[in-house]
Design an enzyme around this catalytic site. Structure first.
Site, PDB file in Angstrom:
ATOM      1  N   LYS A 120      27.582 -61.012  58.927  1.00 44.01           N
ATOM      2  CA  LYS A 120      27.658 -60.833  60.383  1.00 44.01           C
ATOM      3  C   LYS A 120      27.148 -59.424  60.676  1.00 44.01           C
ATOM      4  O   LYS A 120      27.873 -58.449  60.541  1.00 44.01           O
ATOM      5  CB  LYS A 120      29.120 -60.982  60.822  1.00 44.01           C
ATOM      6  CG  LYS A 120      29.329 -61.467  62.242  1.00 44.01           C
ATOM      7  CD  LYS A 120      28.696 -60.619  63.319  1.00 44.01           C
ATOM      8  CE  LYS A 120      29.511 -59.402  63.680  1.00 44.01           C
ATOM      9  NZ  LYS A 120      28.801 -58.537  64.674  1.00 44.01           N
ATOM     10  N   GLU A 133      34.894 -49.939  54.009  1.00 46.43           N
ATOM     11  CA  GLU A 133      34.159 -48.664  54.030  1.00 46.43           C
ATOM     12  C   GLU A 133      34.136 -48.211  55.478  1.00 46.43           C
ATOM     13  O   GLU A 133      33.361 -48.726  56.280  1.00 46.43           O
ATOM     14  CB  GLU A 133      32.731 -48.853  53.501  1.00 46.43           C
ATOM     15  CG  GLU A 133      32.645 -49.238  52.037  1.00 46.43           C
ATOM     16  CD  GLU A 133      32.956 -48.096  51.091  1.00 46.43           C
ATOM     17  OE1 GLU A 133      33.275 -46.975  51.555  1.00 46.43           O
ATOM     18  OE2 GLU A 133      32.913 -48.322  49.868  1.00 46.43           O
ATOM     19  N   CYS A 187      27.599 -42.517  57.531  1.00 42.57           N
ATOM     20  CA  CYS A 187      29.045 -42.434  57.278  1.00 42.57           C
ATOM     21  C   CYS A 187      29.381 -41.189  56.491  1.00 42.57           C
ATOM     22  O   CYS A 187      30.280 -40.436  56.857  1.00 42.57           O
ATOM     23  CB  CYS A 187      29.516 -43.678  56.535  1.00 42.57           C
ATOM     24  SG  CYS A 187      28.572 -44.029  55.054  1.00 42.57           S
TER      25      CYS A 187
END
Ligand code: NAD
Length: 475
Positions: A176, A249, A283
């Protein structure tokens, strides 16, 4: 299974394959506002069909064994290499990142490299006990169906981080992608699927409802999630009733600590890329920089010198190495945080004044000095090209500030003395602490967050184990 003659390689072919004809959601280039393509809008019913098909395809995929699955992943990597230029163009137009620098071509190259790496690792059963009393072995079996939910910042690379170990371990995968970058993931999957049997890897391009249904689905055995901490918490809740396995994560707010013996000129460029890779939308980018007072001014000057030279602009222009923010919401977050920092009396050394007439979500490379540690630009994840630089006097104070947040994805220590840096590194609460670099990842080295940056590990043999169901055989 050799690749078909009509292998997908060019940008036009890729876009034609994934863009919905006539209907669908407009996907606009964040650098120009031009239409890239139309994203299919899949529904929860489409997701149900995909999960059923993935469940049905899983036993024969698992039956190929490690050898057969390794071969398929290597063929998939070859297919990605063959389509690399077309994939990079689509990624650049949809995500905004330039072709050059550590950006679109780099990301597609990384996708192929991680596919090959996941194919290469050996995961033998572990013999835990073997003595007169008996023998116990630890095996890793397939889990079944894995759901993979991803973000918009590195859509192709992160998809591969999720799907490659899952497939290698004998699972089938339903992905997704983010609503912001579905075409990149659909195109990558179309390329990889040339090397896989049907229904082993599927993409359902929908919104939050599709993500929620996937993470609550009774026929999905594990969710690999990469995205914000807030969504990670929502997924923990929605997966609770099925006791689903999770690898999370999540967001980070990585600290860099520059010790007083560091050489400002020598480290300035690596500091820059540690913070500004993908225009800060990473990130594990350095999002707050702590510098000892003895070299504070020299570091700020050296960093500003490097930053001022880095061209930012439209991704398809080969000269650029920095792009726009990917979407309006992220642009607003960055702009508001910089304005609040300015209002608080912090010093804008570089940038901070976006051109209101410039099309696209371009926010200039921004360095903010003389800023307090409690300022929101420091305490919140800015996820964009605006780096706060905080002065410290003692290493204890720097470590305390670095550890002062609820997240702990990565961190870095910068020094001419590696032993001194390692001592400081051991005191930092983060999943990875780099020394004299920041944010570099390697498919052989496990990666994961501490504290509210998530749990579970990706990459390497540890990453494979997280996509398997551990089973002890004892006799
Ligand atoms: P996001 O959490 O907004 O969205 C991520 C994905 O989750 C999207 O596909 C979205 O549709 C889906 N989603 C949203 N609500 C959901 C729900 N309730 N249930 C299931 N799925 C849902 O994240 P983003 O803005 O796309 O990405 C940026 C964030 O991701 C930053 O915080 C960044 O630090 C983090 N990130 C972390 C890593 C890592 O490895 N730790 C890597 C990249 C990005």
């Amino acid at each position: 299974m050799p690749l078909a003659d009509s292998a997908l390689t060019s940008y036009q072919d890729l876009l034609g394959t994934v863009s919905a004809a006539g209907e669908g959601r407009d996907i606009l280039d964040p650098a120009t506002g031009e239409l890239v393509g139309k994203a299919p809008v899949h529904t929860v019913e489409d997701l149900e069909k995909a999960v059923s098909a993935a469940r049905a395809a899983q036993p024969s995929w698992a039956a190929l064994g490690h050898t057969g699955r390794r071969e398929a992943l290597n063929r998939a990597a070859d297919a990605v290499d063959a389509a690399a230029e077309g994939l990079a163009e689509l990624l650049s137009r949809e995500q905004g990142k330039p072709l050059n620098g550590p950006n679109a071509r780099f990301e597609v190259g990384g996708a192929a490299a991680w596919l090959r790496a996941a194919a290469s690792f050996d995961l033998e059963p572990e013999v835990l006990v073997d003595d007169d009393g008996g023998r116990a072995e630890l095996h890793y079996r397939p889990l079944g169906v894995v759901g993979a939910i991803g973000p918009w910042n590195w859509p192709m690379m992160i998809s591969v981080w999720q799907l490659a170990p899952a497939l290698r371990m004998g699972n089938t995968v339903v992905m997704k992608p983010s609503e912001y970058t579905p075409l990149s993931v659909l195109a990558l999957a179309a390329v990889i699927n040339q090397a896989l049997p049907g229904d082993v890897l599927q993409v359902v391009s929908g919104g939050r409802d599709v993500g929620e249904t996937l993470s609550a689905h009774p026929d999905v055995d594990k969710i690999m999630f990469t995205g914000s901490t807030a969504t990670g918490k929502a997924i923990i809740r929605s997966s609770a009733d099925t006791v689903k396995r999770l690898t999370l994560e999540l967001g980070g707010n990585d600290a860099g600590i520059v010790l007083p013996d560091a050489d400002p000129e020598a480290i300035a460029e690596d500091l820059f890329w540690g913070a500004f890779i993908n225009t800060g939308q990473t990130c594990a980018a350095m999002k707050r920089l702590y510098v000892h007072e003895d070299i504070y001014d020299d570091i700020v000057t050296a960093l500003a010198g490097v930053a001022a030279k880095m061209p930012m602009g439209v991704g398809m222009d080969e000269n650029n190495v920095l792009g726009p923010l990917q979407n309006q919401a992220q642009y607003t977050i960055v702009a508001d945080l910089v304005e609040a920092a300015r209002d608080s009396g912090a010093r804008i050394v570089l940038g901070g004044n976006p051109d209101p007439d410039r099309p696209g979500y371009f926010y200039p490379t921004t360095l903010v000095a003389d800023i307090d540690n409690s300022n929101p630009l420091v305490a919140k994840e800015q996820f964009g090209p605006a780096l706060p630089i905080i002065r410290y006097s003692t290493v204890d104070e720097a470590v305390e500030m670095a550890n002062g947040l609820e997240v702990g994805l990565g961190a870095s220590v910068w020094s001419s003395d590696k032993d001194a840096a390692r001592e400081v590194a051991a005191r930092i609460q983060a999943g990875t602490v780099w020394i004299n670099k920041h944010g570099t990842v390697d498919p052989r080295i496990p990666f994961g967050g501490a504290k509210q940056s998530g749990y579970g590990l990706e990459f390497g043999v540890e990453g494979l184990k997280h996509l398997g169901a551990p089973q002890v055989i004892s006799y």
